[in-house]
Design a protein around this motif. Structure first.
Motif, PDB file in Angstrom:
ATOM      1  N   ARG A   1       2.261  -7.355   8.775  1.00 53.06           N
ATOM      2  CA  ARG A   1       1.079  -6.841   9.571  1.00 53.06           C
ATOM      3  C   ARG A   1       0.886  -7.453  10.686  1.00 53.06           C
ATOM      4  NH1 ARG A   1      -2.083  -2.820   7.524  1.00 53.06           N
ATOM      5  NH2 ARG A   1      -1.270  -3.564   5.317  1.00 53.06           N
TER       6      ARG A   1
ATOM      7  N   ARG B   1       1.620   7.591  11.325  1.00 48.51           N
ATOM      8  CA  ARG B   1       1.443   6.187  10.687  1.00 48.51           C
ATOM      9  C   ARG B   1       2.734   5.495  10.820  1.00 48.51           C
ATOM     10  NH1 ARG B   1      -1.344   6.155   5.139  1.00 48.51           N
ATOM     11  NH2 ARG B   1      -2.996   6.339   6.238  1.00 48.51           N
TER      12      ARG B   1
ATOM     13  N   GLN C   1       7.278  -0.183  16.416  1.00 48.30           N
ATOM     14  CA  GLN C   1       6.115   0.083  17.336  1.00 48.30           C
ATOM     15  C   GLN C   1       6.673   0.520  18.701  1.00 48.30           C
ATOM     16  OE1 GLN C   1       3.306   0.091  16.699  1.00 48.30           O
ATOM     17  NE2 GLN C   1       2.287  -1.947  15.915  1.00 48.30           N
TER      18      GLN C   1
ATOM     19  N   GLY D   1      -3.882   5.437  15.225  1.00 44.57           N
ATOM     20  CA  GLY D   1      -3.235   5.602  14.186  1.00 44.57           C
ATOM     21  C   GLY D   1      -3.207   4.310  13.258  1.00 44.57           C
ATOM     22  N   SER D   2      -2.291   3.964  12.496  1.00 44.75           N
ATOM     23  CA  SER D   2      -2.374   2.882  11.521  1.00 44.75           C
ATOM     24  C   SER D   2      -0.949   2.426  11.204  1.00 44.75           C
ATOM     25  CB  SER D   2      -3.123   3.519  10.060  1.00 44.75           C
ATOM     26  OG  SER D   2      -2.403   4.445   9.698  1.00 44.75           O
ATOM     27  N   VAL D   3      -1.171   1.190  10.448  1.00 42.53           N
ATOM     28  CA  VAL D   3       0.030   0.699   9.945  1.00 42.53           C
ATOM     29  C   VAL D   3       0.028   0.403   8.378  1.00 42.53           C
ATOM     30  CG1 VAL D   3       1.597  -1.567  10.162  1.00 42.53           C
ATOM     31  CG2 VAL D   3       0.411  -0.669  11.921  1.00 42.53           C
ATOM     32  N   ALA D   4       1.198   0.661   7.707  1.00 40.82           N
ATOM     33  CA  ALA D   4       0.960   0.572   6.375  1.00 40.82           C
ATOM     34  C   ALA D   4       2.447  -0.377   5.919  1.00 40.82           C
ATOM     35  CB  ALA D   4       1.164   1.851   5.715  1.00 40.82           C
TER      36      ALA D   4
ATOM     37  N   ARG E   1       6.469   4.197  18.102  1.00 38.66           N
ATOM     38  CA  ARG E   1       4.885   4.454  18.350  1.00 38.66           C
ATOM     39  C   ARG E   1       4.495   4.771  19.852  1.00 38.66           C
ATOM     40  NH1 ARG E   1       0.537   1.011  15.695  1.00 38.66           N
ATOM     41  NH2 ARG E   1      -0.774   2.962  15.411  1.00 38.66           N
TER      42      ARG E   1
ATOM     43  N   GLU F   1      -1.410  10.930  10.736  1.00 43.55           N
ATOM     44  CA  GLU F   1      -2.158  10.174  12.035  1.00 43.55           C
ATOM     45  C   GLU F   1      -0.921   9.330  12.697  1.00 43.55           C
ATOM     46  OE1 GLU F   1      -4.053   7.031   9.428  1.00 43.55           O
ATOM     47  OE2 GLU F   1      -5.858   8.317   9.166  1.00 43.55           O
TER      48      GLU F   1
ATOM     49  N   THR G   1       0.807  -1.262   0.095  1.00 46.11           N
ATOM     50  CA  THR G   1       0.030   0.014  -0.128  1.00 46.11           C
ATOM     51  C   THR G   1       1.043   1.158  -0.105  1.00 46.11           C
ATOM     52  OG1 THR G   1      -0.100   0.002   2.308  1.00 46.11           O
ATOM     53  CG2 THR G   1      -1.866  -1.160   1.204  1.00 46.11           C
TER      54      THR G   1
ATOM     55  N   PRO H   1       1.054   5.295   1.333  1.00 44.92           N
ATOM     56  CA  PRO H   1       0.300   5.907   2.332  1.00 44.92           C
ATOM     57  C   PRO H   1      -0.472   7.084   2.120  1.00 44.92           C
ATOM     58  CG  PRO H   1       2.776   5.739   2.798  1.00 44.92           C
ATOM     59  CD  PRO H   1       2.533   5.179   1.460  1.00 44.92           C
TER      60      PRO H   1
END
Length: 372
Positions: free
Chosen positions: A48, A165, A196, A79-82, A199, A163, A2, A4
């Motif tokens: 993921r 990310r 992580q 937030g999110s992970v890409a 984050r 976000e 993906t 971002p």
């Protein structure tokens, strides 16, 4: 894989043209090797899943106060992970750099009375031409740097991006795990633990993002865009290469260098802490963790020749030293007070280690009480 940025997202106006920077990356950087399609899809799924597993493990190690951990978990959930390829990583960073440049550009001092400034004031359209030239040059330079870095970065948490990310760069993870002959599951989780942790750091310390922005603003306020300095900078480059200094070391004045020392202290803490956390989960979770660390550190130390010179000039060598100094600081504090004692650094800017405390953890331990 993906990418971002949202489709059609508008780039901020300013010094860096995101599309131009991305075009430069596309022209200069190879896409990177991936396995066959089915294996590539499995790689994305496993990365993921590793990011999800790593989140819980990070909190187990960090030993945050319950209220802080709850706050951090909520922030990370937003937030999110890409999982991205090299170009996706570069585009995300180009957008972040463009946004930061747009925010900081008004703070940069303007050269007074330079030949370029007088010319721009006298000739119709000269000012706009000068601005376009600066934008094109900065965009190409940004793209060139991102092209180099895009082949090296395994993952990244960008606190200034959309976000907050987390990005994991699949082709680079695949390449390095093969080069190290690492167990893929173990290596992917190990990498995810590092990112992580970053984050979790920013989630546990919501003030940290603004603190770093303020330091960047202080640095920008002392910048001198006068092109007359370029010759002096170029004359200092050979000595910089001999000293393994970065371009920032060459161009920064003493006041800016003091700000950079503070930024370096913060980054040393963040990087060293992430390194300690990713190893602290132990062989019960990552059976080959000791082998991965040994092989990875050997690879870090092997850069030489042109590759090593480029790493020096871009500040990558200094970044590796940040890992080392920060890890020494974190291990010393944890040895004295445990991860619970180290968690005091997330309470506020005054509790961050100063540059001299990163080098001498006992000074931080003497200054900061074990309990607030």
């Amino acid at each position: 894989m993906t990418a971002p940025p949202a489709p059609g997202a508008a780039a901020p106006a300013g010094l860096i043209d995101v599309a131009e920077a991305v075009r430069t990356v596309r022209e200069l950087a190879p896409a990177g090797e991936l396995p066959a399609p089915e294996q590539a899809r499995a790689l994305v799924r496993e990365l993921r899943a590793a990011a999800g597993t790593a989140e819980g493990l990070v909190f187990e190690v960090m030993a945050l106060p319950p209220a802080t951990e709850a706050q951090a978990r909520r922030a990370m959930a937003a937030g999110s992970v890409a999982i991205v390829d090299r170009l996706g990583w570069a585009e995300a960073n180009a957008r972040t750099f463009a946004q930061l440049a747009a925010e900081l550009e008004p703070l940069v001092a303007r050269p007074q009375g330079s030949g370029l400034g007088r010319l721009a004031g006298r000739l119709p359209g000269a000012r706009r031409a000068s601005q376009l030239l600066a934008r094109r040059t900065a965009s190409a330079q940004t793209g060139a740097v991102l092209a180099i870095l895009s082949g090296r970065v395994l993952g990244q948490f960008d606190p200034f991006g959309a976000e907050g990310r987390l990005l994991l760069v699949a082709p680079n993870v695949y390449r390095i795990e093969r080069a190290l002959r690492a167990v893929p599951r173990d290596f992917r989780l190990w990498v995810a633990l590092h990112e992580q942790t970053h984050r979790a750091q920013f989630a546990a310390a919501p003030w940290l993002r603004a603190h770093l922005r303020e330091l960047l603003a202080q640095f920008a306020a002392g910048a001198d865009p006068d092109y007359r300095r370029l010759g002096a900078v170029l004359r200092r480059l050979p000595d910089a290469l001999r000293r393994r200094a970065s371009l920032i070391d060459v161009t920064a004045d003493p006041a800016q260098q003091r700000v950079l020392d503070r930024v370096t202290a913060v980054m040393s803490l963040l990087e060293g802490h992430a390194d300690v956390v990713m190893d602290a989960v132990g062989p019960g979770v990552i059976p080959t963790v000791a082998d991965i660390r040994r092989a990875f550190d050997t690879r870090r130390a092997d850069a030489g020749g042109v590759r090593g010179a480029v790493a020096d000039l871009l500040g990558l060598t200094a970044k590796l030293r940040q890992y080392e100094r920060g890890a020494v600081f974190v291990r010393a504090v944890v040895a004295a007070r445990g991860h619970t004692g180290l968690a005091r650094v997330w309470e506020g800017p005054d509790l961050l280690p100063a540059p001299e405390e990163i080098a001498d953890p006992d000074r931080w331990l003497a200054r900061v009480p074990a309990h607030g």
